[in-house]
Design a protein around this motif. Structure first.
Motif, PDB file in Angstrom:
ATOM      1  N   LEU A   1       3.633   7.151   0.031  1.00  0.00           N
ATOM      2  CA  LEU A   1       4.467   6.910   0.830  1.00  0.00           C
ATOM      3  C   LEU A   1       4.970   8.245   1.874  1.00  0.00           C
ATOM      4  N   PHE A   2       5.012   9.296   1.128  1.00  0.00           N
ATOM      5  CA  PHE A   2       5.316  10.377   1.816  1.00  0.00           C
ATOM      6  C   PHE A   2       4.371  10.947   2.812  1.00  0.00           C
ATOM      7  N   LEU A   3       3.271  10.819   2.384  1.00  0.00           N
ATOM      8  CA  LEU A   3       2.031  11.338   3.149  1.00  0.00           C
ATOM      9  C   LEU A   3       1.875  10.475   4.389  1.00  0.00           C
ATOM     10  N   ALA A   4       1.994   9.024   4.220  1.00  0.00           N
ATOM     11  CA  ALA A   4       1.886   8.029   5.304  1.00  0.00           C
ATOM     12  C   ALA A   4       3.075   8.438   6.120  1.00  0.00           C
TER      13      ALA A   4
ATOM     14  N   PHE B   1       2.663  11.408   8.847  1.00  0.00           N
ATOM     15  CA  PHE B   1       1.458  11.157   9.723  1.00  0.00           C
ATOM     16  C   PHE B   1       1.653  11.499  11.029  1.00  0.00           C
ATOM     17  N   PRO B   2       2.975  10.926  11.730  1.00  0.00           N
ATOM     18  CA  PRO B   2       3.374  11.037  13.102  1.00  0.00           C
ATOM     19  C   PRO B   2       3.416  12.636  13.367  1.00  0.00           C
ATOM     20  N   ALA B   3       3.780  13.458  12.392  1.00  0.00           N
ATOM     21  CA  ALA B   3       3.873  15.102  12.739  1.00  0.00           C
ATOM     22  C   ALA B   3       2.312  15.192  12.966  1.00  0.00           C
ATOM     23  N   ASN B   4       1.533  15.024  12.363  1.00  0.00           N
ATOM     24  CA  ASN B   4       0.061  15.210  12.639  1.00  0.00           C
ATOM     25  C   ASN B   4      -0.483  14.804  13.879  1.00  0.00           C
ATOM     26  N   VAL B   5       0.085  13.489  14.370  1.00  0.00           N
ATOM     27  CA  VAL B   5      -0.498  13.060  15.535  1.00  0.00           C
ATOM     28  C   VAL B   5       0.198  14.078  16.628  1.00  0.00           C
ATOM     29  N   LYS B   6       1.550  14.401  16.533  1.00  0.00           N
ATOM     30  CA  LYS B   6       2.166  15.201  17.436  1.00  0.00           C
ATOM     31  C   LYS B   6       1.239  16.581  17.664  1.00  0.00           C
TER      32      LYS B   6
ATOM     33  N   GLN C   1      -5.123  12.306   6.164  1.00  0.00           N
ATOM     34  CA  GLN C   1      -4.344  11.660   5.718  1.00  0.00           C
ATOM     35  C   GLN C   1      -4.808  10.436   5.053  1.00  0.00           C
ATOM     36  N   LEU C   2      -5.684   9.817   5.212  1.00  0.00           N
ATOM     37  CA  LEU C   2      -6.137   8.508   4.538  1.00  0.00           C
ATOM     38  C   LEU C   2      -6.745   9.067   3.054  1.00  0.00           C
TER      39      LEU C   2
ATOM     40  N   VAL D   1      -3.650   9.977   0.859  1.00  0.00           N
ATOM     41  CA  VAL D   1      -2.929   8.800   0.376  1.00  0.00           C
ATOM     42  C   VAL D   1      -3.704   8.062  -0.793  1.00  0.00           C
ATOM     43  N   LEU D   2      -4.961   7.812  -0.659  1.00  0.00           N
ATOM     44  CA  LEU D   2      -5.832   7.446  -1.565  1.00  0.00           C
ATOM     45  C   LEU D   2      -5.660   8.114  -2.729  1.00  0.00           C
ATOM     46  N   TRP D   3      -5.830   9.468  -2.787  1.00  0.00           N
ATOM     47  CA  TRP D   3      -5.656  10.358  -3.809  1.00  0.00           C
ATOM     48  C   TRP D   3      -4.295  10.023  -4.908  1.00  0.00           C
ATOM     49  N   ALA D   4      -3.315   9.889  -3.989  1.00  0.00           N
ATOM     50  CA  ALA D   4      -2.071   9.683  -4.427  1.00  0.00           C
ATOM     51  C   ALA D   4      -2.187   8.335  -5.315  1.00  0.00           C
ATOM     52  N   GLY D   5      -2.768   7.177  -4.938  1.00  0.00           N
ATOM     53  CA  GLY D   5      -2.774   6.052  -5.314  1.00  0.00           C
ATOM     54  C   GLY D   5      -3.872   6.381  -6.753  1.00  0.00           C
ATOM     55  N   HIS D   6      -4.822   7.035  -6.525  1.00  0.00           N
ATOM     56  CA  HIS D   6      -5.700   7.187  -7.894  1.00  0.00           C
ATOM     57  C   HIS D   6      -4.665   8.089  -8.973  1.00  0.00           C
ATOM     58  N   ALA D   7      -3.979   8.907  -8.418  1.00  0.00           N
ATOM     59  CA  ALA D   7      -2.859   9.630  -9.383  1.00  0.00           C
ATOM     60  C   ALA D   7      -2.088   8.628  -9.971  1.00  0.00           C
ATOM     61  N   ALA D   8      -1.828   7.384  -9.484  1.00  0.00           N
ATOM     62  CA  ALA D   8      -0.669   6.747  -9.739  1.00  0.00           C
ATOM     63  C   ALA D   8      -1.390   5.795 -11.068  1.00  0.00           C
ATOM     64  N   ARG D   9      -2.527   5.955 -11.176  1.00  0.00           N
ATOM     65  CA  ARG D   9      -3.129   5.067 -12.302  1.00  0.00           C
ATOM     66  C   ARG D   9      -3.222   6.035 -13.811  1.00  0.00           C
ATOM     67  N   ALA D  10      -2.549   7.177 -13.503  1.00  0.00           N
ATOM     68  CA  ALA D  10      -2.852   8.120 -14.618  1.00  0.00           C
ATOM     69  C   ALA D  10      -1.971   7.618 -16.041  1.00  0.00           C
ATOM     70  N   GLU D  11      -2.512   7.703 -16.911  1.00  0.00           N
ATOM     71  CA  GLU D  11      -2.198   7.098 -18.211  1.00  0.00           C
ATOM     72  C   GLU D  11      -1.328   8.060 -19.229  1.00  0.00           C
TER      73      GLU D  11
END
Length: 123
Positions: free
Chosen positions: A74-77, A80-85, A108-109, A112-122
């Motif tokens: 969520l933070f990385l998303a 994103f406006p700062a990167n656009v600026k 950025q995408l 975000v996907l990397w963070a989603g992968h990290a969320a699956r850590a057991e």
């Protein structure tokens, strides 16, 4: 793809480095804070740096890893406006500078996907 726990630790390292850089060299970050945000750009630079350090700590601890990885996505998303600026502001700079600014946009995408992968850590 690396195991989610290893991936989470690598992402924690990246977030910690980024967070520390916000405090060690804040001027480049100040310059990309969207003008629409209230308050001073330096405050936003510090807040985002502190958030990155907190997210890094959460990613490093197994008990908070899943929630922290989701928050990291969520933070990385949100930043994103700062990167656009930055890309807009740097449109008249050298080719190399424009490549850096424009290269941040599609990066950025995968982050975000990397963070989603990290969320699956057991572990």
């Amino acid at each position: 793809m690396p195991r989610p726990a290893h991936s989470a630790l690598a992402l924690a390292g990246l977030m910690a480095a980024a967070g520390a850089t916000h405090f060690l060299a804040p001027k480049p970050f100040d310059s990309i804070v969207p003008r629409a945000l209230p308050g001073s750009p330096r405050t936003w630079t510090r807040v985002s740096g502190a958030a990155e350090l907190a997210l890094a700590a959460g990613l490093a601890v197994p008990g908070t890893r899943r929630a922290s990885a989701r928050a990291t996505a969520l933070f990385l998303a949100a930043v994103f406006p700062a990167n656009v600026k930055m890309a807009y502001d740097w449109r008249h700079r050298s080719t190399a500078a424009r490549a850096v600014a424009y290269g941040r946009l599609p990066l950025q995408l995968p982050l975000v996907l990397w963070a989603g992968h990290a969320a699956r850590a057991e572990d």
